[in-house]
Structure formats: structure tokens, C-alpha cells
Motif scaffolding. Structure first.
Motif, PDB file in Angstrom:
ATOM      1  N   ALA A   1       0.753  -1.419  -0.035  1.00 50.61           N
ATOM      2  CA  ALA A   1      -0.085  -0.107  -0.157  1.00 50.61           C
ATOM      3  C   ALA A   1       0.894   1.102  -0.072  1.00 50.61           C
ATOM      4  O   ALA A   1       0.432   2.376  -0.354  1.00 50.61           O
ATOM      5  N   SER A   2       2.107   1.202   0.435  1.00 51.43           N
ATOM      6  CA  SER A   2       3.018   2.545   0.409  1.00 51.43           C
ATOM      7  C   SER A   2       3.429   3.069  -0.909  1.00 51.43           C
ATOM      8  O   SER A   2       3.470   2.075  -1.687  1.00 51.43           O
ATOM      9  N   GLY A   3       3.746   4.085  -0.903  1.00 52.20           N
ATOM     10  CA  GLY A   3       4.117   4.604  -2.096  1.00 52.20           C
ATOM     11  C   GLY A   3       5.809   4.855  -1.916  1.00 52.20           C
ATOM     12  O   GLY A   3       6.600   5.307  -2.932  1.00 52.20           O
ATOM     13  N   SER A   4       6.368   4.100  -0.920  1.00 50.27           N
ATOM     14  CA  SER A   4       7.778   4.143  -0.640  1.00 50.27           C
ATOM     15  C   SER A   4       8.443   2.955  -1.378  1.00 50.27           C
ATOM     16  O   SER A   4       7.852   1.853  -1.444  1.00 50.27           O
TER      17      SER A   4
ATOM     18  N   ALA B   1      -1.892  15.428   6.478  1.00 52.97           N
ATOM     19  CA  ALA B   1      -1.178  15.866   7.698  1.00 52.97           C
ATOM     20  C   ALA B   1       0.281  15.405   7.738  1.00 52.97           C
ATOM     21  O   ALA B   1       1.046  15.147   8.686  1.00 52.97           O
ATOM     22  N   GLY B   2       0.585  14.864   6.277  1.00 51.55           N
ATOM     23  CA  GLY B   2       2.044  14.322   6.275  1.00 51.55           C
ATOM     24  C   GLY B   2       3.219  15.076   6.824  1.00 51.55           C
ATOM     25  O   GLY B   2       3.907  14.790   6.674  1.00 51.55           O
TER      26      GLY B   2
ATOM     27  N   THR C   1       8.976  10.062  -1.466  1.00 50.26           N
ATOM     28  CA  THR C   1       7.768   9.138  -0.976  1.00 50.26           C
ATOM     29  C   THR C   1       6.579  10.040  -0.331  1.00 50.26           C
ATOM     30  O   THR C   1       6.842  11.060   0.050  1.00 50.26           O
ATOM     31  N   PRO C   2       5.451  10.094  -1.132  1.00 53.02           N
ATOM     32  CA  PRO C   2       4.362  10.681  -0.562  1.00 53.02           C
ATOM     33  C   PRO C   2       4.001  10.463   0.902  1.00 53.02           C
ATOM     34  O   PRO C   2       3.425   9.395   1.043  1.00 53.02           O
ATOM     35  N   THR C   3       4.217  11.234   1.697  1.00 52.86           N
ATOM     36  CA  THR C   3       3.851  11.123   3.125  1.00 52.86           C
ATOM     37  C   THR C   3       2.613  11.055   3.468  1.00 52.86           C
ATOM     38  O   THR C   3       2.253  10.150   4.492  1.00 52.86           O
ATOM     39  N   ASN C   4       1.627  11.646   2.830  1.00 54.45           N
ATOM     40  CA  ASN C   4       0.258  11.211   3.178  1.00 54.45           C
ATOM     41  C   ASN C   4      -0.106   9.802   2.819  1.00 54.45           C
ATOM     42  O   ASN C   4      -0.829   9.188   3.697  1.00 54.45           O
TER      43      ASN C   4
ATOM     44  N   ALA D   1      -1.015   4.029   4.516  1.00 57.13           N
ATOM     45  CA  ALA D   1      -0.694   2.759   4.381  1.00 57.13           C
ATOM     46  C   ALA D   1      -0.112   2.164   5.819  1.00 57.13           C
ATOM     47  O   ALA D   1      -0.478   1.070   6.184  1.00 57.13           O
ATOM     48  N   GLN D   2       0.477   3.097   6.576  1.00 56.17           N
ATOM     49  CA  GLN D   2       0.706   2.557   7.951  1.00 56.17           C
ATOM     50  C   GLN D   2      -0.572   2.386   8.858  1.00 56.17           C
ATOM     51  O   GLN D   2      -0.705   1.539   9.680  1.00 56.17           O
ATOM     52  N   GLY D   3      -1.323   3.204   8.483  1.00 57.98           N
ATOM     53  CA  GLY D   3      -3.000   3.081   9.478  1.00 57.98           C
ATOM     54  C   GLY D   3      -3.573   1.692   9.204  1.00 57.98           C
ATOM     55  O   GLY D   3      -3.978   1.181   9.896  1.00 57.98           O
ATOM     56  N   LEU D   4      -3.560   1.309   7.596  1.00 58.02           N
ATOM     57  CA  LEU D   4      -4.123   0.395   7.287  1.00 58.02           C
ATOM     58  C   LEU D   4      -3.053  -1.102   7.689  1.00 58.02           C
ATOM     59  O   LEU D   4      -4.009  -1.897   8.453  1.00 58.02           O
TER      60      LEU D   4
END
Length: 524
Positions: free
Chosen positions: A56-59, A108-109, A295-298, A303-306
């Protein structure tokens, strides 16, 4: 996304994922140990961090999983806040994930940029020292109630150091031997071998320590070495008989605790600290990326929330992106996010197939690994580095470390931020204006010239007032606002009052580009 596109860099991603797996496996177990949580929860968090968050992450190169930075919070939440009720804690993890997802959707990234770097470094250093202090009893072989509270002064009358002193009364020679040899290997691996050949970078020190611990434990059991370990001094993972058994071992949150205010408090702390640690790791990982991708922080927060929602729902620890695994991923040539995803699958396969072998790992081996993790977070050279940066950096840093050790993580961060705010206000106080050289007019009158800063806030009021009070009687003062884009109303009011009161001191006041309330800007 097409499968051939996913695996286009498999030649680079597969070897890197194997290395990250070897780094992550002992750390997942070790961080669960440091958190006072079931060891299986660390494995679950590693699996979800790799597969779910990785996808899910953009990293492109970041790797997520259970993090040492949250261990102290988790320890206190489980043992103190919830009185050992792990299922209630899992509900807090789920809610923390929901908060993180909300932060991502609210864009809020950027919040990580508002925390002073001195406080962040102090937080990580304090966590490192706490990890070291909490793992010393495991290294000595005393495993009864050694987790204690996450605070220095504990509810049972003990403190962190007295608990360590008590551990010396219950030393297990076998555990001490394993911990000592493991530490020696880790130090030698880090300082010497890893710099000699790439092989020693691929085969990481922690996995060697785990293998050695298993071997020594086996030699203890068959009598080859005249030492022994107790059943509670080794890893205890459930051993599944099948894939179905494996998934049947998951723990689920206690949703009846939805009305418990403490759940929301812990969830908020985990969400904020976890998001902060993730954003710091993202920034560091992007700097290490050879292609310098951003990396898109938002999206990362979402992704971390999921990941935290899913991890909490099935019994796992909180998840963040972590720099140790991310840097290993980059060092060994990963090109895409598939490396992080594959390392998650490797953790899943190992938990299903070799849980019996993992149960041979001595806790002393994991303690040695965590002692090294703690040392790297709290290197003595960091204190020297912060001191060289000056008091404005060193004082908030040191205050954060001391407060974390003396109280708890959240209070420690608050103390550090307060010191940071003090220095910010002090800096602002000193930079509200500057005085030009005093000149003498043709009629012999002194002329003082005050140039206000670009931004003059309420906090600058005292500084401007002091400067005006020093203007001598029978002189002239020029208050120059030409450079000012914003002047707080309190300062505007102060200047207006000064212009009136100056008449009593025979002081002539000239303002340049001074904007009075209700009037357009014009020179006076």
C-alpha cells in the motif's frame, strides 16, 4: 499493475528481500520481548508490515514492521495502563491505525517537520537507553517480572537500576555465556567483518547470533556443555500443525472496551509517535535512495494506518517504517517495493514451517541483539555531537533523554518540546529588531534608528519595549517597518502608546511604513 511490471527488478529485489528477512526475524522477536508482548505478535507485525504496508505504501525502498521506538509505549500500555490485558491493547492498536488513516486523508504528512530535531534525537536516545536497561536482566538470565513498568520509579517501589541489581541475585550462567558471546560477535561483525567482505554484509550478525543461540541451547540440552536454560528463558511461539492451525492462533481485540478512555489515550500516543517515527524514516530512506525518489507522506500515513488496523485485528504489535530494515534493503540493492513485500512472505512462511526451531532461540540471544539496537540509538558520540551544536540543541536533547528515563516517553517528549519552545522564544526575542548606529543631527540631537524584523510577533513585544525604553530623553527615534510583512497587534499598540508617551520625554518619533489599525500603510 501488471505482474511482469511487479517483478521486473526481481534479480535485485529477491536477494535484498532475503537479507531484510534475516535482519527482521530476530528484531521482530526481540522487539516483542522488549514490549512485554507475546513473541508471536512481533512476527505478525513483521508479516503485515511487509505484505500489507509494503504493497500500500508509496515508498519504493522503505520497510515497515514492529519498531524499537514504540517498545516503551507498548510495554507501559500493556503492563500498566491495561493491567496485562493484551486484547484491550490490541483495540488501541486498531484505533491508532484509524487515526493514522485519518491523518493521511487530512494531508497531515507534514507534522513531522514541526518537532525539533533535538527532541526527536533525544526521544530515540532515551528509547535506546531504556531498551538497554530493560534487557540487562534478560542477558543475566532473570526473566521473572523483569519488564516491570516503563517508568524509572515503579509502582512496586523498585526503580530501573534496583531491578537490575536484583537480577544479579538470580544470574543464570548459561544465559550470561550466550549473551556475552553474542555481544562479542555482534560487535566484531559490525566493526570488523562487515567492512571486510560483502558476504558478511549479506549474512547479518543478528542471524548468526540467533543460530549460535540455538546451537548452544541444543548443546546445553544434550549435556555437551555443562549449562542449562529454564523453559521461560527461550522463545515461546505456538507451533502450528497446519496452515489452518497457524491462522487459528491469532488473537483478537476486545471490542467491549470501546468506552474505555484509556484505550483512546494509548491509541492517540501510538498514532502520533508511530507517525512521527515513520515520517523520520521516510525522510532518511529517501535520502539513501540512489535514485532520490520522493515518498508521498500522506499516502505513507494511510498505508501505516491500514497496516496497524489489520495488525491489531489479528494480534500484532504496532507498525512503523523502520530505518534499520530500510537501510539494509537499500544497501543490498533493492529497486522496488517488491523486496519489502517478499520479506513479509518469508516471515509468514518461517512462522508456519519452522516455529519449532524458533522456539530453540534463547531470550539471552535476543537481549544481546536489543542491547546493540539500544546502543546504536544512544551512541555516546551523539551526546558529543549535540554538545558541539550549542546549548540551543543540547539542552532540549538532554532534557528529553533525562525526562524519558525519569518519567515516561510522552512526558519526556513534552519536557523536550517545552525546552525547545523556550529556546525558540528566546531566539525570537533576540531577533525582533536591530539597532543602527546612533547618529547626531545638525542641531546636535541624537538620532536612534530601530529596524523591525520581517515577522514581529506577540513574543517580540518585550524586546521591542526594552529597546524603546533605552532611548534617552531629548532625542529622536526612527521606527522603521519597511522590512516588516507582519506586525502583531500588541506590538502595533505598543508603538502607538510609545508615540504618545514620548512627548513627555521630549523624544521625537518618526515611523516608516508603519501600518496603524484601520489605516492604509503610509510613512509618518
Amino acid at each position: 499493475m501488471k505482474s511482469n511490471h511487479l517483478f521486473k527488478e526481481i534479480k535485485s529485489d529477491l536477494p535484498a528481500s532475503i537479507v531484510v528477512f534475516f535482519v527482521a526475524l530476530p528484531l521482530c522477536l526481540g522487539i516483542a520481548l522488549a514490549s512485554g508482548a507475546p513473541l508471536f505478535s512481533g512476527i505478525i507485525a513483521g508479516i503485515i508490515g511487509g505484505i500489507v504496508v509494503g504493497a500500500a505504501s508509496g515508498s519504493r525502498l522503505g520497510v515497515s514492521g514492529p519498531a524499537a521506538g514504540l517498545a516503551v509505549i507498548v510495554l507501559g500500555a500493556i503492563n500498566v495502563t491495561f493491567g496485562g490485558d493484551y486484547k484491550t491493547f490490541l483495540l488501541a492498536v486498531v484505533l491508532s491505525g484509524a487515526i493514522q488513516m485519518a491523518l493521511g486523508f487530512l494531508k497531515a504528512g507534514f507534522i513531522g517537520y514541526f518537532f525539533p530535531s533535538s527532541v526527536i534525537k533525544g526521544m530515540l536516545t532515551g528509547i535506546g537507553l531504556l531498551i538497554i536497561l530493560k534487557q540487562i536482566p534478560h542477558a543475566l538470565g532473570w526473566d521473572k517480572d523483569i519488564e516491570g513498568d516503563d517508568e524509572f520509579f515503579q509502582a512496586n517501589g523498585e526503580n530501573t537500576f534496583s531491578a537490575i541489581g536484583k537480577a544479579w541475585e538470580f544470574v543464570t550462567p548459561g544465559a550470561v555465556l550466550i549473551a556475552a558471546i553474542s555481544l562479542a560477535i555482534l560487535i566484531f561483525w559490525d566493526k570488523v567483518l562487515s567492512k571486510k567482505h560483502r558476504f558478511f554484509q549479506i549474512l547479518q550478525g543478528p542471524i548468526v547470533v540467533v543460530g549460535l543461540g540455538i546451537l548452544m541451547n541444543y548443546l546445553f540440552q544434550n549435556g555437551t556443555l555443562n549449562f542449562s536454560l529454564k523453559p521461560d528463558q527461550v522463545v515461546k511461539l505456538p507451533v502450528p500443525g497446519s496452515v489452518a492451525d497457524f491462522f487459528g492462533q491469532f488473537t483478537f481485540p476486545d471490542f467491549t472496551q470501546f468506552t474505555n478512555p484509556a484505550v483512546y489515550q494509548v491509541a492517540f500516543v501510538i498514532a502520533i509517535v508511530g507517525s512521527l517515527e515513520t515520517l523520520l524514516s521516510v525522510e532518511a530512506t529517501d535520502k539513501l535512495d540512489p535514485l532520490k525518489r520522493i515518498t508521498p507522506t500522506n499516502r505513507e500515513l494511510k498505508a501505516q494506518g491500514l497496516g496497524n488496523i489489520i495488525s491489531g485485528l489479528i494480534g500484532g504489535l504496532p507498525i512503523t517504517q523502520v530505518i534499520v530494515r530500510s537501510s539494509a534493503n537499500i544497501t543490498f540493492g533493492a529497486k522496488t517495493k517488491m523486496s519489502a513485500v517478499m520479506h513479509g512472505f518469508f516471515l509468514l512462511i518461517s512462522a508456519i514451517s519452522i516455529a519449532g526451531v524458533l522456539n530453540m532461540i534463547p531470550l539471552a540471544s535476543l537481549a544481546a541483539i536489543l542491547l546493540m539496537v539500544g546502543y546504536k540509538l544512544a551512541k555516546p558520540s551523539l551526546f558529543k555531537q549535540m554538545y558541539k551544536l550549542g546549548w540551543e540543541q543540547f539542552v532540549p536533547f538532554t532534557a528529553t533523554v533525562v525526562a524519558i528515563l525519569a518519567t515516561d516517553l510522552l512526558k519526556g517528549i513534552t519536557v523536550g518540546i517545552l525546552f525547545g519552545i523556550f529556546y525558540t522564544l528566546r531566539h525570537s526575542f533576540r531577533n525582533s529588531h536591530h539597532m543602527k548606529d546612533v547618529v547626531t543631527t545638525q542641531d546636535g540631537q541624537e538620532q536612534h534608528h530601530i529596524v523591525l524584523a520581517e515577522e514581529v510577533s506577540f513574543f517580540n513585544k518585550a524586546s521591542v519595549m526594552n529597546a524603546l525604553d533605552k532611548i534617552p530623553n531629548n532625542s529622536k527615534v526612527v521606527i522603521d517597518c519597511s522590512n516588516s510583512k507582519s506586525i502583531a497587534y500588541d506590538v502595533v499598540e505598543l508603538i502607538q502608546e510609545y508615540k504618545t508617551n514620548a512627548l513627555n520625554k521630549n523624544i521625537q518619533v518618526q515611523t516608516i511604513n508603519f501600518i496603524e489599525p484601520g489605516f492604509a500603510a503610509s510613512p509618518h
